[in-house]
Motif scaffolding. Structure first.
Motif, PDB file in Angstrom:
ATOM      1  N   GLY A   1       0.874  -1.208   0.163  1.00 27.84           N
ATOM      2  CA  GLY A   1      -0.126   0.025   0.068  1.00 27.84           C
ATOM      3  C   GLY A   1       0.968   1.275   0.124  1.00 27.84           C
ATOM      4  O   GLY A   1       0.337   2.451   0.151  1.00 27.84           O
ATOM      5  N   VAL A   2       2.028   1.100  -0.323  1.00 27.87           N
ATOM      6  CA  VAL A   2       2.923   2.259  -0.177  1.00 27.87           C
ATOM      7  C   VAL A   2       2.500   3.440  -1.418  1.00 27.87           C
ATOM      8  O   VAL A   2       2.195   3.018  -2.454  1.00 27.87           O
ATOM      9  N   LEU A   3       2.814   4.650  -1.020  1.00 21.15           N
ATOM     10  CA  LEU A   3       2.478   5.497  -2.003  1.00 21.15           C
ATOM     11  C   LEU A   3       3.752   5.818  -2.840  1.00 21.15           C
ATOM     12  O   LEU A   3       5.079   6.096  -2.362  1.00 21.15           O
ATOM     13  N   PRO A   4       3.483   5.588  -3.991  1.00 21.25           N
ATOM     14  CA  PRO A   4       4.952   5.564  -4.860  1.00 21.25           C
ATOM     15  C   PRO A   4       5.436   6.874  -5.023  1.00 21.25           C
ATOM     16  O   PRO A   4       6.550   6.892  -4.940  1.00 21.25           O
ATOM     17  N   MET A   5       4.576   7.946  -4.786  1.00 17.55           N
ATOM     18  CA  MET A   5       5.332   9.517  -4.665  1.00 17.55           C
ATOM     19  C   MET A   5       6.318   9.539  -3.516  1.00 17.55           C
ATOM     20  O   MET A   5       7.362  10.027  -3.711  1.00 17.55           O
ATOM     21  N   GLU A   6       5.818   9.115  -2.303  1.00 15.33           N
ATOM     22  CA  GLU A   6       6.768   8.988  -1.257  1.00 15.33           C
ATOM     23  C   GLU A   6       8.069   8.450  -1.398  1.00 15.33           C
ATOM     24  O   GLU A   6       8.959   8.615  -0.715  1.00 15.33           O
ATOM     25  N   LEU A   7       7.913   7.130  -1.867  1.00 10.81           N
ATOM     26  CA  LEU A   7       9.139   6.353  -2.311  1.00 10.81           C
ATOM     27  C   LEU A   7       9.993   6.983  -3.316  1.00 10.81           C
ATOM     28  O   LEU A   7      11.357   7.055  -2.992  1.00 10.81           O
TER      29      LEU A   7
ATOM     30  N   GLY B   1      10.687  -8.413  -2.173  1.00 11.54           N
ATOM     31  CA  GLY B   1       9.899  -9.068  -3.287  1.00 11.54           C
ATOM     32  C   GLY B   1       9.040  -8.135  -3.718  1.00 11.54           C
ATOM     33  O   GLY B   1       9.172  -6.783  -3.393  1.00 11.54           O
ATOM     34  N   PRO B   2       8.001  -8.226  -4.516  1.00 10.00           N
ATOM     35  CA  PRO B   2       6.857  -7.350  -5.055  1.00 10.00           C
ATOM     36  C   PRO B   2       6.108  -6.885  -3.983  1.00 10.00           C
ATOM     37  O   PRO B   2       5.780  -7.597  -2.930  1.00 10.00           O
ATOM     38  N   ILE B   3       6.014  -5.231  -3.935  1.00 11.36           N
ATOM     39  CA  ILE B   3       5.082  -4.936  -2.863  1.00 11.36           C
ATOM     40  C   ILE B   3       3.881  -3.979  -3.575  1.00 11.36           C
ATOM     41  O   ILE B   3       4.210  -3.261  -4.617  1.00 11.36           O
ATOM     42  N   ARG B   4       2.856  -4.337  -3.288  1.00  7.45           N
ATOM     43  CA  ARG B   4       1.602  -3.353  -3.640  1.00  7.45           C
ATOM     44  C   ARG B   4       1.724  -2.119  -3.401  1.00  7.45           C
ATOM     45  O   ARG B   4       2.367  -1.538  -2.449  1.00  7.45           O
ATOM     46  N   THR B   5       1.399  -1.070  -4.294  1.00  3.61           N
ATOM     47  CA  THR B   5       1.329   0.252  -4.194  1.00  3.61           C
ATOM     48  C   THR B   5      -0.149   0.558  -4.009  1.00  3.61           C
ATOM     49  O   THR B   5      -1.133  -0.122  -4.294  1.00  3.61           O
ATOM     50  N   ASP B   6      -0.444   2.181  -3.735  1.00  2.00           N
ATOM     51  CA  ASP B   6      -1.810   2.377  -4.003  1.00  2.00           C
ATOM     52  C   ASP B   6      -2.139   2.651  -5.270  1.00  2.00           C
ATOM     53  O   ASP B   6      -3.331   3.412  -5.573  1.00  2.00           O
ATOM     54  N   ALA B   7      -1.105   2.619  -6.347  1.00  2.00           N
ATOM     55  CA  ALA B   7      -1.746   2.536  -7.529  1.00  2.00           C
ATOM     56  C   ALA B   7      -1.845   1.477  -8.317  1.00  2.00           C
ATOM     57  O   ALA B   7      -1.974   0.376  -7.738  1.00  2.00           O
ATOM     58  N   ASP B   8      -1.859   1.321  -9.622  1.00  3.23           N
ATOM     59  CA  ASP B   8      -2.043   0.176 -10.290  1.00  3.23           C
ATOM     60  C   ASP B   8      -0.966  -0.501 -10.967  1.00  3.23           C
ATOM     61  O   ASP B   8      -0.743  -1.568 -11.688  1.00  3.23           O
ATOM     62  N   PHE B   9       0.010  -0.365 -10.018  1.00  3.02           N
ATOM     63  CA  PHE B   9       1.596  -1.226 -10.150  1.00  3.02           C
ATOM     64  C   PHE B   9       2.294  -1.406  -8.918  1.00  3.02           C
ATOM     65  O   PHE B   9       2.034  -0.782  -8.236  1.00  3.02           O
ATOM     66  N   PRO B  10       3.063  -2.594  -8.954  1.00  2.43           N
ATOM     67  CA  PRO B  10       3.726  -3.055  -7.959  1.00  2.43           C
ATOM     68  C   PRO B  10       5.005  -2.343  -7.815  1.00  2.43           C
ATOM     69  O   PRO B  10       5.583  -1.856  -9.014  1.00  2.43           O
ATOM     70  N   VAL B  11       5.946  -2.292  -6.937  1.00  4.26           N
ATOM     71  CA  VAL B  11       7.322  -1.859  -6.948  1.00  4.26           C
ATOM     72  C   VAL B  11       8.213  -3.362  -6.515  1.00  4.26           C
ATOM     73  O   VAL B  11       7.418  -4.074  -5.429  1.00  4.26           O
ATOM     74  N   HIS B  12       9.243  -3.419  -6.590  1.00  2.00           N
ATOM     75  CA  HIS B  12      10.125  -4.587  -6.064  1.00  2.00           C
ATOM     76  C   HIS B  12      11.113  -4.163  -5.290  1.00  2.00           C
ATOM     77  O   HIS B  12      11.773  -3.139  -5.335  1.00  2.00           O
TER      78      HIS B  12
END
Length: 339
Positions: free
Chosen positions: A14-20, A49-60
């Motif tokens: 659920g991380v916010l990609p902008m903050e990362l 491993g893969p981490i869900r974000t609050d957008a429509d894509f994961p991050v690793h």
């Protein structure tokens, strides 16, 4: 070659990609004049491993908690999926142990050396749940501040602050306040010049005025009301002068009473507090970049005397002008006049 300062960004589902991304962007941009990277930024998670974000894509996340154990700074971004369900003690097990070790210095791989830990937005829930904010001042996004205060009664919550520095433990408000926090850390580590260069390259202000109060939803002001921007620009060119509230108000064609109200609405600060903060900004730059005496800097910044500047500097920055100069000129191998 000195090893870059290691920053571990601890993300969760659920991380916010902008903050990362902002952590990587800002710290990754900080470099010495000859181009040497000052920071190494690594993304880690409780389980790599893969981490869900609050957008429509994961991050690793390629790294796990072992990266947190050897980091110099740990930053915990928000997870809108997980944060507000946390209670005191919800963060437990290895994750809680590792977070506490960052502050206590009990990490075996670092002997007794401590690091610092910071949160962005509701990432403060993680720090509070692990007990790291008990007895400290902290902030989080203004929409969550009341809930946060009820959930963690041993934390002193300041819902207006953009960020709060409690030494080893720091917290910040929403996503954009994470930028303020990162620039603050870079400024503490390497001085205003490098932090300002990072801000310039990222096209963001090196220091934002006021607090969250100016962003809380309120009725839209009447469009005919004037702004105080003209007087602020005028004042910045005259910091060495003994400016009065009446002079500032006159630049924007307002009465002192109207001007004071509008100024606070726009900046979150009173005109006097804003002016003092800008004078301190100028004083810090002169302490870092020149060998001017304290009395000369005080005159150029509008503090009048060295004694007055020392008093304001200690209250606003937390150290004396001499200690500040010794820290940041020392980083550059410079000298400087005594305090």
């Amino acid at each position: 070659m000195v090893r870059p300062h290691r920053v571990a960004v601890l993300i969760r589902h659920g991380v916010l990609p902008m903050e990362l991304g902002l952590v990587h962007q800002l710290f990754g941009t900080a470099r010495t004049p000859d181009g040497q990277a000052l920071y190494e930024v690594l993304t880690c998670a409780p389980e790599p491993g893969p981490i869900r974000t609050d957008a429509d894509f994961p991050v690793h996340a390629a790294h796990g908690l072992e990266t947190v154990r050897v980091a110099d700074t740990v930053i915990v971004p928000a997870s809108h999926e997980l944060d507000e369900v946390l209670q005191p003690g919800s963060v437990e097990g290895e994750l809680a142990d590792v977070l506490r070790e960052v502050v206590t210095g009990s990490r075996a791989s670092r002997t007794s050396r401590t690091a610092r830990i910071a949160s962005i937005c509701t990432g403060a829930y993680v720090l509070a749940s692990a007990g790291l904010l008990d007895g400290r001042r902290a902030t989080t996004h203004w929409l969550s501040a009341d809930h946060f205060a009820r959930t963690f009664p041993y934390v002193t919550v300041d819902p207006d602050a953009l960020y709060i520095d409690e030494g080893q433990v720091l917290t910040s408000a929403g996503e954009a306040a994470g930028i303020d926090l990162c620039l603050h850390l870079i400024r503490k580590d390497h001085g205003a010049a490098i932090a300002t260069d990072v801000a310039r390259r990222t096209v963001v202000p090196p220091h934002r005025e006021g607090g969250q109060g100016q962003y809380i939803q309120r009725p839209v002001p009447e469009p005919e009301l004037s702004s105080t921007a003209t007087s602020r620009t005028w004042a910045l060119d005259r910091l060495s002068e003994p400016l009065t509230l009446a002079q500032l108000a006159a630049q924007d064609g307002m009465s002192v009473r109207t001007y004071s109200r509008r100024f606070r609405e726009e900046t979150g600060l009173t005109p006097v507090r804003w002016l003092t903060a800008r004078r301190l900004d100028r004083a810090r730059a002169l302490l870092e970049e020149t060998d001017h005496t304290i009395d000369r800097i005080a005159a150029e910044c509008g503090f009048g005397t060295g004694a007055s500047m020392r008093q304001h500097f200690q209250a606003g920055v937390g150290v004396s002008p001499g200690a500040y100069r010794a820290t940041f000129r020392g980083v550059r191998g410079g000298g400087g006049a005594a305090d």
